[in-house]
Design an enzyme around this catalytic site. Structure first.
Site, PDB file in Angstrom:
ATOM      1  N   LYS A 181       0.748   4.814   6.514  1.00 27.70           N
ATOM      2  CA  LYS A 181       0.100   5.661   5.507  1.00 27.70           C
ATOM      3  C   LYS A 181       0.685   7.068   5.532  1.00 27.70           C
ATOM      4  CE  LYS A 181      -2.742   2.276   4.791  1.00 27.70           C
ATOM      5  NZ  LYS A 181      -2.545   1.416   3.646  1.00 27.70           N
ATOM      6  N   SER A 239       0.796  -1.229   0.000  1.00 25.15           N
ATOM      7  CA  SER A 239       0.000   0.000   0.000  1.00 25.15           C
ATOM      8  C   SER A 239       0.831   1.283   0.000  1.00 25.15           C
ATOM      9  CB  SER A 239      -0.968   0.015   1.177  1.00 25.15           C
ATOM     10  OG  SER A 239      -0.292   0.250   2.389  1.00 25.15           O
TER      11      SER A 239
END
Length: 184
Positions: free
Chosen positions: A105, A38
């Site tokens: 993230k 990700s």
């Protein structure tokens, strides 16, 4: 008898080292392992990152673009006990589970921001973001809009087409930010 006395003489030093290790892991820095794709191309699967916990310890909001580790369980309150049992040393003693609780993230939005995704582009407060770090343009999707509440952040993975982030989880509570890995 002498061997037992020698062994017991080390107990205070081991106890101090254990407590110091917990203190550092809870308040100063902690390693995490990247699991998945990700954050590609910035971070790779199985890469180790070291996050600073000082911002969290002193209640400092991360900056736009900072890479953060977040607890994805946003629908539950975090406690100080969570910080203790999540330490690598405690996980080693307990037999670490392979859960995927922590996500790595990038910070896109802070309290009061309006984040919009329209036409495969991310906008913050009406301005399109220039994001040279993303892997590829997002797949077409329904336009979305979030207003970031107080004490929350909005995070996205750099590999937008392969990331479970605030688009799914919603804004992340500040106390769910585990640490900041600042890559400049």
């Amino acid at each position: 008898m002498k061997l037992l006395k020698t062994i017991t003489s080390y107990i205070p030093a081991v106890a101090i080292a254990f407590v110091l290790s917990l203190f550092i892991g809870i308040f100063v820095f902690q390693p995490y392992k990247v699991v998945g794709q990700s954050m590609e191309p910035t971070l790779q699967d199985d890469q180790r990152v070291y996050t600073s916990k000082l911002a969290r310890t002193f209640s400092h909001m991360p900056a736009y673009g900072d890479i953060v580790v977040v607890d994805s369980r946003v629908n539950r309150e975090r406690s100080f006990w969570d910080n203790i049992v999540e330490q690598p040393l405690i996980q080693l003693i307990r037999g670490a589970s392979n859960d995927r609780t922590f996500y790595i993230k990038r910070v896109i939005g802070k309290p009061g921001d309006v984040i919009e995704i329209k036409n495969q582009q991310v906008y913050r407060n009406g301005e399109a973001l220039v994001e040279p770090y993303i892997k590829e343009k997002m797949n077409p999707s329904q336009d979305s809009k979030w207003v970031i509440p107080d004490n929350h952040i909005f995070v996205l993975g750099d590999n937008r087409n392969n990331s479970e982030d605030s688009r799914v989880l919603g804004p992340i509570p500040f106390d769910h930010i585990m640490g900041i890995e600042e890559i400049k």
